[in-house]
Design an enzyme around this catalytic site. Structure first.
Site, PDB file in Angstrom:
ATOM      1  N   TYR A   1      22.018  63.269  -1.363  1.00 30.48           N
ATOM      2  CA  TYR A   1      21.998  62.893   0.062  1.00 30.48           C
ATOM      3  C   TYR A   1      20.960  61.796   0.328  1.00 30.48           C
ATOM      4  CZ  TYR A   1      23.833  67.721   0.342  1.00 30.48           C
ATOM      5  OH  TYR A   1      24.516  68.887   0.166  1.00 30.48           O
TER       6      TYR A   1
ATOM      7  N   GLU B   1      16.138  86.689  16.506  1.00 27.94           N
ATOM      8  CA  GLU B   1      17.373  86.215  17.169  1.00 27.94           C
ATOM      9  C   GLU B   1      17.137  85.668  18.581  1.00 27.94           C
ATOM     10  OE1 GLU B   1      19.436  89.905  16.450  1.00 27.94           O
ATOM     11  OE2 GLU B   1      20.868  88.885  15.143  1.00 27.94           O
TER      12      GLU B   1
END
Ligand code: ZN
Ligand code: ZN
Length: 390
Positions: free
Chosen positions: A297, A372
């Site tokens: 990349y 979360e």
């Protein structure tokens, strides 16, 4: 308006957590994200987006058409890692040996909930939004093959945004850094072919193990003495295989490693210098070699103007303290860089750590978990940014 994005993201928090858990449970390896893709496709279709799947394998796009000329691309990666999950959550990975230990489940949940909010806020948008769910970030990368199918041109994409969860940063915060953010994660294979024989008579052999030690020292010198100290770079030999016994010099040694850098000139120069060193050392000893260098990349560089706009949009919704600034780039890589190479882009870190609750494990650890509560922050940030892009 700004208050309402915050409220909307609070309200969608429970759904984001539910989505993340569903995706966590169906963890799939790179380019095998079939159940994941089907789940995403259904969710986006239910929102009324125009959805395409099977792009570059398992990639999915959802287009939110606001009737504008330009399009913002929101990217989430979909793949999990080959790890056994030790947790006993009821939503732990259903597949032994496969686990979302890089938080891509969270990235997808943030993107899906952002799609839901932005579909509701369509009238507020000055751009269309293309949601891109890409396969294979952890391996060969799904971003480039998806781009090669022409999605950027087809939807007239002019900006892109991506994210990664990070447990070093506390939940509720976003870490932003302008300019160089992640390195190009290139790698190499090197075979040194000597001539094996008895360990008691090294002078009658060509010892590839002794040569590999000199080659590693030479690689260290490339970084220390041949590249500017101001240019970031890493050359790490991470695997050496050769030899079988106490007194047998082997014929061959196989070395593998990773090379990280930010600047294109440095990126091109390093493999030339490495091969020169290998060639010289092998020549002296009469050994031969095969050197294969793989450009992976490109480096991930944030666009300054896009980063400024992102910060303004996010602090407008979540408050001044919600964005913290990173000072150092990271030597990790992410194929979001292909989008960032094509259009002005911003990639941010979503704080997902919580020291009090003991959520501190790093990415790629089998004990990795997130707080979360970070999901609603991610949704608010994505949504606020999308609404701000003109
Ligand atoms: Zn990863
Ligand atoms: Zn990742």
């Amino acid at each position: 308006m700004e208050l309402s994005i915050k409220q909307l993201s609070e309200e969608i928090s429970a759904e984001a957590i539910m989505l993340r858990r569903r995706l966590h449970q169906m963890a799939e390896l790179s380019f095998c994200e079939e159940k994941t893709a089907a789940f995403i496709k259904k969710y986006l279709e239910n929102l009324g987006l125009s959805v395409k799947s099977g792009i570059a394998g398992t990639g999915v796009t959802g287009f939110l058409n606001a009737g504008k000329k330009n399009t913002l691309l929101i990217r989430a990666d979909m793949d999990a890692l080959p790890l056994d999950e030790p947790h006993d959550f009821d939503y732990k990975s259903a597949t032994p040996g496969v686990m979302h230990a890089c938080g891509h489940d969270a990235h997808m949940a943030v993107a899906l909930c952002s799609a839901k909010l932005l579909a509701q806020l369509k009238e507020e948008l000055s751009v269309n939004v293309l949601f891109v769910f890409q396969p294979g970030e952890e391996t060969e990368g799904g971003a480039e093959p998806m781009i090669k199918t022409g999605i950027l041109e087809e939807y007239h994409v002019t900006n892109a945004v991506g994210l990664h969860v990070m447990n070093d940063v506390e939940t509720g915060k976003i870490l932003l850094k302008k300019g160089a953010l992640m390195a190009s994660p290139d790698d190499f294979d090197l075979y040194i072919h000597g001539r094996g024989g008895h360990g008691a008579y090294p002078h009658e052999c060509i010892d590839p193990i002794a040569l590999s030690a000199r080659i590693i020292a030479a690689f260290d010198m490339i970084g220390a003495r041949f590249i500017s100290p101001f240019a970031q770079k890493v050359i790490s030999v991470c695997a050496i295989n050769g030899g079988t016994f106490y007194n047998i010099i082997p014929d061959t040694v196989h070395m593998r490693g990773t090379v990280r850098s930010y600047e294109e000139t440095v990126r091109k120069k390093i493999p030339e210098l490495m091969e020169k060193a290998v060639d010289g050392i092998c020549n002296i000893a009469g050994a031969s070699y095969d050197f294969q260098y793989n450009f992976r990349y490109p480096p991930l560089i944030n666009n300054d103007a896009a980063a400024d706009r992102f910060e303004q949009a996010v602090t407008g919704v979540l408050g001044k303290d919600s964005v913290v600034h990173g000072s150092e780039p990271s030597m990790a890589g992410d194929d979001f860089s292909y989008f960032a190479q094509a259009v002005p882009s911003v990639y941010f870190y979503l704080g997902s750590g919580n020291k009090k609750r003991g959520i501190t494990m790093p990415l790629h650890s089998s004990n990795f978990d997130i707080d979360e509560d970070c999901l609603k922050t991610g949704v608010a940030a994505m949504t606020a940014y999308a609404v701000s892009v003109g």
